[in-house]
Design a protein around this motif. Structure first.
Motif, PDB file in Angstrom:
ATOM      1  N   CYS A 105      -9.648  32.434 -15.512  1.00 24.90           N
ATOM      2  CA  CYS A 105      -8.357  32.223 -15.915  1.00 24.90           C
ATOM      3  C   CYS A 105      -7.904  32.825 -15.872  1.00 24.90           C
ATOM      4  CB  CYS A 105      -8.358  31.150 -16.546  1.00 24.90           C
ATOM      5  SG  CYS A 105      -7.028  30.668 -16.768  1.00 24.90           S
TER       6      CYS A 105
ATOM      7  N   CYS B  29      -6.625  29.332 -10.105  1.00 22.56           N
ATOM      8  CA  CYS B  29      -7.235  28.654 -11.485  1.00 22.56           C
ATOM      9  C   CYS B  29      -6.107  27.188 -11.873  1.00 22.56           C
ATOM     10  CB  CYS B  29      -6.935  29.209 -12.779  1.00 22.56           C
ATOM     11  SG  CYS B  29      -8.312  27.934 -13.962  1.00 22.56           S
TER      12      CYS B  29
ATOM     13  N   CYS C 108      -7.022  24.910 -13.918  1.00 21.86           N
ATOM     14  CA  CYS C 108      -7.000  24.511 -15.776  1.00 21.86           C
ATOM     15  C   CYS C 108      -5.463  23.817 -16.758  1.00 21.86           C
ATOM     16  CB  CYS C 108      -7.737  25.421 -16.578  1.00 21.86           C
ATOM     17  SG  CYS C 108      -6.703  26.942 -17.084  1.00 21.86           S
TER      18      CYS C 108
ATOM     19  N   CYS D 161      -2.895  26.805 -17.254  1.00 18.99           N
ATOM     20  CA  CYS D 161      -2.251  27.337 -15.701  1.00 18.99           C
ATOM     21  C   CYS D 161      -1.642  25.989 -14.993  1.00 18.99           C
ATOM     22  CB  CYS D 161      -3.448  27.588 -14.507  1.00 18.99           C
ATOM     23  SG  CYS D 161      -4.353  28.735 -14.641  1.00 18.99           S
TER      24      CYS D 161
END
Ligand code: GLA
Ligand code: ZN
Length: 712
Positions: A123, A163, A165, A168
């Motif tokens: 990430c 990424c 997540c 993010c």
């Protein structure tokens, strides 16, 4: 006058030759490490890239750093006159890190977090990963930034991917707030009134997902822009700790061919020197032209990004292990492929990799040193011979071509044109359209830049705009100025359709270029694969357009040149896309031959100010058209090919110059022997000094570098 750039590193003012060197795979074999140095010298290696995936060798346990092997390696390289691009190891993390801090692992668009494994699996937002990178890079820099062997920093490896997540997602929202200021502005730009997609809180905004939002074009575009921004931010985070120890050392990140996912024009601003990894699929066909032009285009792109020489950071000395078919390079191809990179502006030929791995997925990837372990192989000989050639041409380092022609391609246009559900979902072929234009220039031996909307266009005489679907108002204004000031612009079908948010220009296409081009594109017909139309160019149209040109060929007689060899008048096949356009000041040079729009204009020119703007309304599939068309345009614009001669099909001529001497590269990708008639300048073979005139014989896959007094 072409100025020479300083060498990429003052430590090594020459062309670089070497490659990825992974001694961390051989630390238990000191005999092999010693042998590597002997072999490097035999192969004419002067530069290697080290430490690219060495995190677990450099920090085997959290906070335990083992630099002894790197100390020894760099000292040994220095003692032997070999230099190094020192990598930061962030391209792959050690297992202890993934286990201890799962947040460093990437989350896919499906919102599932990856397991530990592979590489390029981190990430870019994770504070933990950034802190680990900081700790590592700070130590590397403090220890090695002033080491005599170190040329510069190879940051991470082939940045790419994204990424999704939570960290993010937050970063995406913050980035959007910075772009739009308010939710209202975002809703407007994304046209969220469609399908009831309006947002009432920032927390509702997410990245595109296969099981969620993925058809909002403005959102898709912004996500891609964000991914570039976040990747570059991560790169700059890495570089910051390296620069702190020695601001003089250049930093680079190895790029990939016309990589889709990152806007390299944005990334280019962050790096000191462009480097990239080229893996052509030679011998996929008898005629190497398609592969050759794709890689030529890419080399030109990477040179154009900073208008400076670049580095070929990776290429294979023989085959790869990941292409569908792994072909050996036929005799001559290693030299041709390598000199192609140099011809277009590379100051290096570097390989992946120096020595073949013993295990894991790349053990059959080509390398300079085979599993046999000695120098008596075909590949080693090819590499060593190339080393001699590069060593004979140190003057090339820093030189640039003289370029008067450019093709404009923006990354956000590429994303947008491919994302839109439009005239041909069964194959829109944007990239092929770009290459179609490029191939003609390559065949005519016309050096070409690949530029973006924000670049300075004023130095070019001919500017080509293939499928500039996403076109900002201000770009339209800049292009209009370019024409008014005497430039020749060529735009194709499907240009000027949307703005920077992928919102359609209202009031008639091609939007911001309607007046410049003097046409209105009313509608576009998608053709099925089996359908054809024709472009008919009458001889009178050609004559009319010639007499209206601005300045002929500058008084120079190149009547026998490639540019003049093909007359434009004739009939050409059209496939896939046909726009129905109306003249609004432009003149028709060619018309459709078939269908209900037969007789309507398909190729037009609009004289405007000191210049002219051409519009090609249909996808002409016939390469002869592009040769004739661009041949005519370069003649009229007074653009001089590298050689005043007709090049055989599949043979190109490219140029680098230091202002005093021109280095002319004649490269034979025809798959046959070929003969090139030189023009009447005095030529020498740049490697051997041999005087050359008349016919230049080229072997199959032959490559010659000639030297002449620079042309003004
Ligand atoms: C990429 C990578 C290298 C290697 C080569 C193999 O370019 O950067 O580490 O995997 O591919 O072709
Ligand atoms: Zn993330």
């Amino acid at each position: 006058m072409t100025a020479k750039h300083p060498p990429i590193s003052p430590k090594l003012p020459a062309l670089l030759h070497g490659g990825d060197y992974n001694p961390d795979q051989w630390l238990d074999r000191p005999d092999i490490l010693a042998e590597d140095i002997r072999l490097m010298k035999l192969a004419g290696v002067n530069a290697v890239s080290v430490g690219i995936f060495a995190w677990s060798a450099l920090e085997p346990e959290e906070g335990v750093f083992t630099f002894d092997w790197m100390d020894e390696l760099l000292d040994r390289l220095a003692a032997n006159g070999i230099f190094a691009w020192l990598a930061t190891p962030s391209g792959a993390r050690p297992a202890w890190m993934s286990e201890q801090y799962p947040e460093v692992l990437r989350v896919g668009a499906n919102r599932v977090r990856n397991l530990h494994g592979m590489r390029h699996n981190h990430c870019y937002t994770s504070p933990v990963y950034r802190a680990k990178v900081q700790a590592m890079n700070t130590r590397l820099a403090e220890r090695y930034a002033n080491h005599p062997a170190v040329l510069g920093w190879h940051i991470s490896n082939e940045f790419g991917g994204e990424c999704h997540c939570d960290l993010c997602q937050d970063a995406f929202r913050t980035w959007l707030k910075g772009q739009y200021g308010s939710l209202e502005a975002l809703n407007k730009a994304w046209w969220t009134s469609f399908w009831s997609h309006a947002y009432t809180s920032w927390s509702q905004v997410e990245s595109p997902a296969p099981h969620g939002e993925n058809m909002v074009h403005g959102q898709n575009l912004d996500w891609r822009r964000f991914v570039t921004a976040q990747t570059v931010d991560f790169y700059l985070h890495e570089a910051k700790f390296l620069k702190a120890a020695n601001p003089e050392l250049p930093c680079t990140a190895n790029f990939m061919d016309w990589f889709y996912d990152l806007d390299y024009r944005v990334f280019a601003e962050a790096v000191d020197v462009i480097s990239w990894d080229a893996y052509p699929t030679w011998h996929a066909a008898e005629d190497e032209k398609n592969v050759a032009t794709w890689f030529a285009f890419n080399h030109d792109l990477f040179r154009s990004l900073k208008q400076k020489p670049f580095l070929l950071m990776e290429s294979t000395p023989s085959l790869t292990n990941w292409q569908p078919i792994s072909k050996l390079k036929k005799p001559g191809m290693h030299r041709l492929s390598s000199l192609q990179a140099v011809a277009h502006g590379s100051d290096s030929v570097m390989y992946f990799q120096w020595r073949k791995s013993r295990g894991s997925s790349e053990k059959f990837h080509g390398a300079v040193v085979d599993h046999a372990g000695h120098e008596h192989t075909r590949v080693f000989r090819d590499v060593a011979e190339l080393g001699e050639t590069l060593a004979a041409l140190p003057e090339l380092a820093g030189t640039m071509p003289r370029v008067e022609t450019a093709i404009l391609c923006d990354w956000d246009n590429r994303w947008a044109v491919n994302d839109a559900q439009g005239p041909r979902n069964g194959g829109l072929h944007y990239e092929q359209t770009v290459l179609q234009q490029y191939e003609a220039l390559w065949q005519l031996g016309i050096p070409t830049d690949i530029v973006g909307s924000n670049d300075d266009l004023s130095g070019y005489k001919l500017l080509i705009l293939p499928m500039a679907y996403l076109l900002r108002q201000e770009t339209g204004a800049a292009l209009d100025r370019f024409v008014q000031e005497g430039g020749t612009l060529v735009a194709t079908y499907w240009t000027g359709i949307v703005d920077e948010h992928d919102l359609c220009h209202l009031g008639g296409f091609p939007g911001p270029l309607r007046e410049t081009l003097g046409i209105w594109a009313e509608e576009i017909d998608g053709l099925y694969d089996h359908e054809r139309n024709r472009l008919i160019v009458a001889a009178s149209a050609e004559a009319a357009s010639d007499s209206g040109g601005n300045g002929g060929n500058g008084g120079r007689d190149n009547g026998n040149s490639a540019a003049a060899a093909n007359a434009l008048a004739g009939e050409y096949e059209i496939r896939e896309l046909c726009e129905r356009i109306h003249l609004e000041g432009a003149e028709a040079l060619g018309v459709y031959g078939d269908d209900f729009y037969a007789g309507m204009p398909a190729l037009t020119v609009n004289r405007r100010g000191e210049g002219q703007a051409y519009y090609l309304a249909a996808r002409v599939s016939d390469p002869a058209f592009y040769l004739a068309f661009y041949g005519k345009l370069i003649r009229e614009a007074g653009i001089r090919p590298v050689l005043d001669t007709v090049l055989p099909e599949g043979v190109t001529a490219q140029l680098r110059s230091d202002g005093e001497h021109d280095f002319v590269f004649v490269l034979n990708f025809s798959g046959r022997e070929a003969e090139v008639r030189l023009d009447d300048a005095d030529y020498r073979d740049a490697e051997t000094g041999e005087a050359l005139s008349g016919k230049l014989e080229l072997a199959r896959y032959g490559a010659r570098v000639l030297k002449r007094t620079a042309r003004g």
